[in-house]
Design an enzyme around this catalytic site. Structure first.
Site, PDB file in Angstrom:
ATOM      1  N   THR A 170       6.858  99.282 -26.147  1.00  0.00           N
ATOM      2  CA  THR A 170       6.726  99.765 -27.518  1.00  0.00           C
ATOM      3  C   THR A 170       7.998  99.551 -28.336  1.00  0.00           C
ATOM      4  O   THR A 170       8.051  99.930 -29.511  1.00  0.00           O
ATOM      5  CB  THR A 170       6.366 101.263 -27.546  1.00  0.00           C
ATOM      6  OG1 THR A 170       7.347 101.994 -26.797  1.00  0.00           O
ATOM      7  CG2 THR A 170       4.996 101.511 -26.966  1.00  0.00           C
ATOM      8  N   LYS A 215      26.536  92.056 -22.807  1.00  0.00           N
ATOM      9  CA  LYS A 215      27.396  93.123 -22.281  1.00  0.00           C
ATOM     10  C   LYS A 215      27.444  93.137 -20.762  1.00  0.00           C
ATOM     11  O   LYS A 215      28.311  93.785 -20.164  1.00  0.00           O
ATOM     12  CB  LYS A 215      26.937  94.471 -22.830  1.00  0.00           C
ATOM     13  CG  LYS A 215      27.086  94.579 -24.345  1.00  0.00           C
ATOM     14  CD  LYS A 215      26.506  95.868 -24.878  1.00  0.00           C
ATOM     15  CE  LYS A 215      26.618  95.920 -26.405  1.00  0.00           C
ATOM     16  NZ  LYS A 215      25.817  94.870 -27.080  1.00  0.00           N
ATOM     17  N   LYS A 249      23.655  96.682 -16.354  1.00  0.00           N
ATOM     18  CA  LYS A 249      22.859  95.475 -16.581  1.00  0.00           C
ATOM     19  C   LYS A 249      23.341  94.322 -15.711  1.00  0.00           C
ATOM     20  O   LYS A 249      22.541  93.470 -15.304  1.00  0.00           O
ATOM     21  CB  LYS A 249      22.896  95.091 -18.058  1.00  0.00           C
ATOM     22  CG  LYS A 249      22.140  96.057 -18.959  1.00  0.00           C
ATOM     23  CD  LYS A 249      20.656  96.159 -18.592  1.00  0.00           C
ATOM     24  CE  LYS A 249      19.893  94.912 -18.970  1.00  0.00           C
ATOM     25  NZ  LYS A 249      18.436  95.065 -18.694  1.00  0.00           N
TER      26      LYS A 249
END
Length: 329
Positions: free
Chosen positions: A13, A129, A141
């Site tokens: 979403t 990043k 990440k």
């Protein structure tokens, strides 16, 4: 390739999930697109906006932290696009374990579920990043990227491939500077704060990000990191394009913020190939064979770095104004 396939989008979403879903519905004939996310109200809004496609859309309430729910959601799924993450740098710094649970543990859950449920392709969204990270979000990440790349070693005889798509903040997204500047202009404050006047960023639109993900789904052989070749801009030029006549005030770089976005490091150059519109970093593992390199590319020179600060292509103030106008800004 996406025709008559079942595709699941985690974090579906969000800005990317909405753009990806609309792109696939407009260009392909998918069997089903499953929107997997935590916010039932955003799912309601998305379902209402795309109600003409209701026969091809399914909405699953779920969290990537929930291992059992992930296994249930991936039943019968062909392709997965992993966009779910905690992304706000200050929030991740203040809530480090929450970032670990979503960005790292969530990646583990998805990898395990994809391997055991017979998923054929997984593309995970990464970020600049994650390259030489200096904040917790980037660190999580980086770990996530490594997990998805290493997952290819566990596929065995299964036809499942995991790959990464990496880019910085999408122009106009909640994490970019554009909405921040726009709010200041709308309030008529007359001054735009610039953290550092030397700062540069890459420019990528949502559609370009979506197209790179589709390319990875179609072409990846497992373990690649796809990176678009895109222009750079100076943040001071963006400020001038958005608010001509406004004074720019340098306020100092924030903790965890970088002067430039780096997508390919010098250390990665040995396994990086340049293509017409993108770069690919190939894995450096014993399970990877040079014969799996996609055709049409050329290895970059030793010591090559792809940074917004040393990029070959730049946007000037007028070009930025034109792009902003197309975005309705």
């Amino acid at each position: 390739m996406l025709n008559q396939k079942t595709i699941l989008v985690t974090g579906g979403t969000g800005s990317f999930g909405n753009a990806f879903t609309e792109y696939v519905l407009g260009h392909y004939e998918p069997k089903k697109i499953i929107i997997y996310s935590r916010d039932e109200f955003k799912q309601f809004q998305m379902a209402d906006r795309l109600k003409k496609h209701k026969d091809r859309l399914r909405f699953f309430i779920g969290d990537v932290r929930d291992r059992e729910r992930m296994f249930r959601a991936l039943d019968g799924v062909d392709y997965v696009v992993h966009a779910a993450a905690l992304k706000q740098v200050p929030a991740c710094e203040y809530n480090p374990m929450e970032a670990v649970k979503t960005n790292i543990n969530g990646a583990v859950n998805l990898v395990d579920a994809a391997l055991d449920r017979g998923v054929r392709r997984v593309v995970a969204l990464s970020t600049d990043k994650a390259v030489n990270p200096i904040n917790l979000y980037g660190g999580t990440k980086l770990v996530s990227d490594k997990l998805f790349i290493a997952a290819n070693a566990y596929s065995g005889e299964k036809d499942v491939r995991f790959s990464i798509v990496r880019y910085g903040n999408v122009a106009g997204s909640r994490g970019s500077v554009i909405p921040f500047f726009r709010q200041i202009v709308e309030r008529g404050e007359g001054v735009l704060p610039i953290t550092d006047c030397r700062m540069t960023r890459f420019w990528i639109s949502l559609e370009e990000g979506v197209q790179l993900v589709v390319k990875a789904l179609q072409e990846a052989r497992g373990g690649e990191t796809f990176i678009s070749k895109i222009p750079s801009f100076k943040v001071t030029d963006l400020a001038q394009a958005m608010a001509p006549g406004y004074r720019q005030k340098e306020i100092g770089i924030r903790e965890g913020e970088k002067l430039h976005e780096v997508m390919v490091t010098q250390e990665d150059s040995a396994m990086t190939y340049e293509y017409e519109k993108h770069y690919i970093i190939y894995p450096h593992y014993n399970w990877w064979e040079e014969g799996r390199v996609l055709p049409g590319g050329a290895k970059v020179r030793e010591g090559f770095e792809y940074s917004s600060g040393t990029n070959k292509e730049w946007l000037d103030v007028e070009q930025l104004r034109e792009l902003l106008a197309r975005m309705g800004r």
